[in-house]
Design an enzyme around this catalytic site. Structure first.
Site, PDB file in Angstrom:
ATOM      1  CG  HIS A 142      -1.572   3.530   6.725  1.00 36.99           C
ATOM      2  ND1 HIS A 142      -2.503   4.243   6.169  1.00 36.99           N
ATOM      3  CD2 HIS A 142      -0.479   4.228   7.791  1.00 36.99           C
ATOM      4  CE1 HIS A 142      -1.934   5.282   7.112  1.00 36.99           C
ATOM      5  NE2 HIS A 142      -1.319   5.667   7.630  1.00 36.99           N
ATOM      6  CG  HIS A 192      -6.749  -1.240   8.848  1.00 33.15           C
ATOM      7  ND1 HIS A 192      -7.711  -1.113   8.049  1.00 33.15           N
ATOM      8  CD2 HIS A 192      -6.172   0.376   8.554  1.00 33.15           C
ATOM      9  CE1 HIS A 192      -7.410  -0.523   7.306  1.00 33.15           C
ATOM     10  NE2 HIS A 192      -6.554   0.617   7.457  1.00 33.15           N
TER      11      HIS A 192
END
Length: 222
Positions: A142, A192
């Site tokens: 992302h 993450h």
């Protein structure tokens, strides 16, 4: 002397030099993070960033909803749809070189990210996710692809409007801010580590600069 610095050739050299130095710094950042990852030295840093982020942002439903909304802007489907629309508009307006480079910047970013993820093979955080996520963790897709796509979009808007709007630099600044916000949302939502996001922004920045330089050279030698 002022005439020398106002020369298009000199300005071009300065721009290329600045882009090259930035790419070099980003390469060093990515290399350092990758080295520490392989030596398992990122745990303390990632835990510290997550702790302070949660303390700063809180855990209310409104914050979680906002983070989910921000992270959606980094989804592949969303970016692909936006890319198709923008590329179609650019193509129809005769900016075929810009259209092609925007598509290449996005698609190349994804290919590079998948390659790096497979190479490092880092597993995602072990705690509960607040959004769905799959695959390896390092570097963040992302964050990496967002800086590529939104960064190139911001650059193209800047190029288009810089002679007519005095604050056209706001477009690349907004693009950078959005990519960082998307990266922060990935850490907050638990999918993450902070080092994944920083590495993604660094790697994506390198690819973005490569695409910008390529576009500049195509314009120069067309």
């Amino acid at each position: 002397m002022p005439r020398v610095y106002n020369s298009p050739t000199v300005r071009r050299i300065i721009v290329y030099l600045a882009l090259g130095i930035t790419a070099g710094l980003l390469t060093l950042i990515f290399y350092e993070l990758a080295e520490q990852l392989l030596e398992d030295e990122l745990v303390a840093f990632d835990d510290m960033v997550l702790y302070y982020l949660q303390q700063w942002a809180g855990s209310s439903d409104a914050v979680v909803m906002m983070m989910r909304g921000i992270t959606r802007l980094g989804d592949g489907i969303v970016q692909t749809l936006l890319c198709v629309i923008v590329c179609a508009v650019l193509w129809l307006r005769g900016s075929r070189r810009n259209s092609t480079m925007l598509a290449l910047c996005l698609s190349g970013g994804w290919v590079l990210n998948y390659t790096l993820k497979a190479w490092f093979g880092r597993e995602r955080p072990g705690h509960e996710f607040l959004v769905d996520a799959a695959g390896f963790s390092f570097p963040s897709g992302h964050a990496m692809v967002s800086i590529c796509f939104y960064g190139m979009l911001g650059y193209l808007l800047y190029r288009r409007l810089r002679g007519r709007w005095p604050v056209s630099w706001l477009f690349p600044a907004a693009a950078l801010s959005l990519a960082i916000a998307i990266g922060v949302s990935r850490v907050y939502l638990g999918v993450h580590y902070a080092s994944d996001v920083i590495a993604g922004l660094a790697a994506g920045g390198i690819w973005l600069i490569s695409c910008i330089i390529s576009l500049k050279l195509l314009r120069l030698y067309r």
